[in-house]
Design an enzyme around this catalytic site. Structure first.
Site, mmCIF file in Angstrom:
data_model
loop_
_atom_site.group_PDB
_atom_site.id
_atom_site.type_symbol
_atom_site.label_atom_id
_atom_site.label_comp_id
_atom_site.label_asym_id
_atom_site.label_seq_id
_atom_site.Cartn_x
_atom_site.Cartn_y
_atom_site.Cartn_z
ATOM 1 N N ASP A 13 33.648 39.128 40.310
ATOM 2 C CA ASP A 13 33.787 38.755 41.721
ATOM 3 C C ASP A 13 32.602 39.248 42.548
ATOM 4 O OD1 ASP A 13 34.475 41.421 41.415
ATOM 5 O OD2 ASP A 13 36.518 41.216 42.166
ATOM 6 N N HIS A 19 45.994 43.324 42.179
ATOM 7 C CA HIS A 19 44.994 42.258 42.043
ATOM 8 C C HIS A 19 44.120 42.483 40.812
ATOM 9 C CE1 HIS A 19 41.744 44.280 44.857
ATOM 10 N NE2 HIS A 19 41.504 44.588 43.604
ATOM 11 N N GLU A 21 44.317 37.973 44.694
ATOM 12 C CA GLU A 21 45.228 38.784 45.487
ATOM 13 C C GLU A 21 46.675 38.313 45.298
ATOM 14 O OE1 GLU A 21 44.097 41.389 46.743
ATOM 15 O OE2 GLU A 21 42.683 41.123 48.389
ATOM 16 N N ASN A 29 47.159 47.063 44.454
ATOM 17 C CA ASN A 29 48.160 46.058 44.854
ATOM 18 C C ASN A 29 48.398 45.012 43.757
ATOM 19 O OD1 ASN A 29 45.854 44.475 44.963
ATOM 20 N ND2 ASN A 29 46.118 43.805 47.088
HETATM 21 C C1 GLP Z 1 38.092 46.021 43.481
HETATM 22 C C2 GLP Z 1 37.528 44.880 42.609
HETATM 23 C C3 GLP Z 1 38.294 44.776 41.341
HETATM 24 C C4 GLP Z 1 38.507 46.170 40.804
HETATM 25 C C5 GLP Z 1 39.562 46.822 41.650
HETATM 26 C C6 GLP Z 1 39.883 48.265 41.287
HETATM 27 O O1 GLP Z 1 38.452 45.573 44.737
HETATM 28 N N1 GLP Z 1 37.466 43.603 43.238
HETATM 29 O O2 GLP Z 1 37.606 43.955 40.429
HETATM 30 O O3 GLP Z 1 38.958 46.131 39.486
HETATM 31 O O4 GLP Z 1 39.283 46.642 43.016
HETATM 32 O O5 GLP Z 1 38.988 49.179 41.832
HETATM 33 P P1 GLP Z 1 39.020 50.708 41.471
HETATM 34 O O6 GLP Z 1 38.619 50.822 40.049
HETATM 35 O O7 GLP Z 1 38.025 51.331 42.401
HETATM 36 O O8 GLP Z 1 40.404 51.200 41.719
#
Ligand code: GLP
Length: 243
Positions: free
Chosen positions: A67, A138, A143, A136
């Protein structure tokens, strides 16, 4: 889904890096799908270390990131391309142009999403898709919603996601772009193998719902139940709600 339980985040990173290294040793031309976020940073450090030691070669590898934010480019420290340069691309010998990240500054984001989807197909599809998990539920920026889009698409970010990403935007969620582009769950599920990395007690209930609950667009990660080759690598804190 295979669950590999690790003691702590460092062990999660060790095992994830081992999986990547094993794949690249067997298939030097592998196509990787890559995540951002805090969780994979230790894994990227290990991959960079192995490359520096001369035991890991990225010269024939290509990568596709999950993304990217809409409206910012690689000059912005909060962009995912900047993240990927910081933690991986500038530390290994990936051939120039083979670290693919959606272009957040594309004039037509919808066309950019279609181009990216076609590029993944033209590369022969993703061999190993590495994922993080949003608190959440995702995946990428798919989302929680009433319905999901299968392919790479533009998405409006929910508040928790903007908060989780505020770090490189002066700590202010309002500065985080309102929109992003993300691979769809269908794009992700087309990968031949999936590794999901999760650490920390704050994600334990999401992990529990993802594994024991129904497949629902309200929890995009639950769609991973549909894939035949998913390995969840998590620490004991993240696994604490599993029964
Ligand atoms: C972000 C990214 C995701 C990532 C997730 C977890 O917003 N878009 O691809 O896997 O949130 O992030 P973290 O590893 O900092 O908890």
């Amino acid at each position: 889904m295979i669950i590999s339980l690790c003691d702590d985040p460092q062990d999660v990173a060790d095992l994830a890096a081992q999986r990547v290294a094993d794949l690249l040793h067997d298939s030097p031309r592998a196509v990787l799908g890559l995540p951002t976020g805090r969780t994979p940073i230790l894994m990227y450090d290990l991959l960079a270390e192995q490359h520096a030691e001369g035991t890991l070669d990225f010269s024939q590898v290509s990568t596709y990131n999950l993304d990217e934010f809409v409206g910012i480019g690689e000059d912005h420290p909060g962009s995912y391309r900047a993240y990927m340069r910081r933690y991986l691309f500038d530390r290994v010998n990936l051939t120039s142009g083979e670290g693919h990240v959606l272009d957040g500054l594309a004039a037509d984001p919808d066309a950019e999403c279609a181009r990216f989807e076609e590029a993944i197909d033209a590369a022969g599809g993703i061999d190993l898709m590495i994922l993080g998990l949003g608190a959440n539920g995702h995946i990428g920026f798919n989302e929680p919603a009433d319905s999901l889009q299968a392919r790479t698409h533009r998405v409006r970010l929910l508040e928790p996601s903007r908060q989780a990403n505020a770090g490189f935007f002066g700590g202010d969620p309002a500065q985080v772009p309102a929109e992003a582009m993300t691979m769809g769950m269908g794009t992700i599920l087309k990968a031949r193998r999936i590794l999901l990395l999760v650490t920390g007690a704050e994600k334990a209930s999401t992990v529990g719902a993802m594994i024991n609950g129904p497949v629902t667009p309200q929890l995009p990660a639950s769609f991973l139940q549909l894939h035949r080759h998913v390995e969840l690598i998590c620490d004991t804190e993240a696994a604490s709600a599993l029964r």
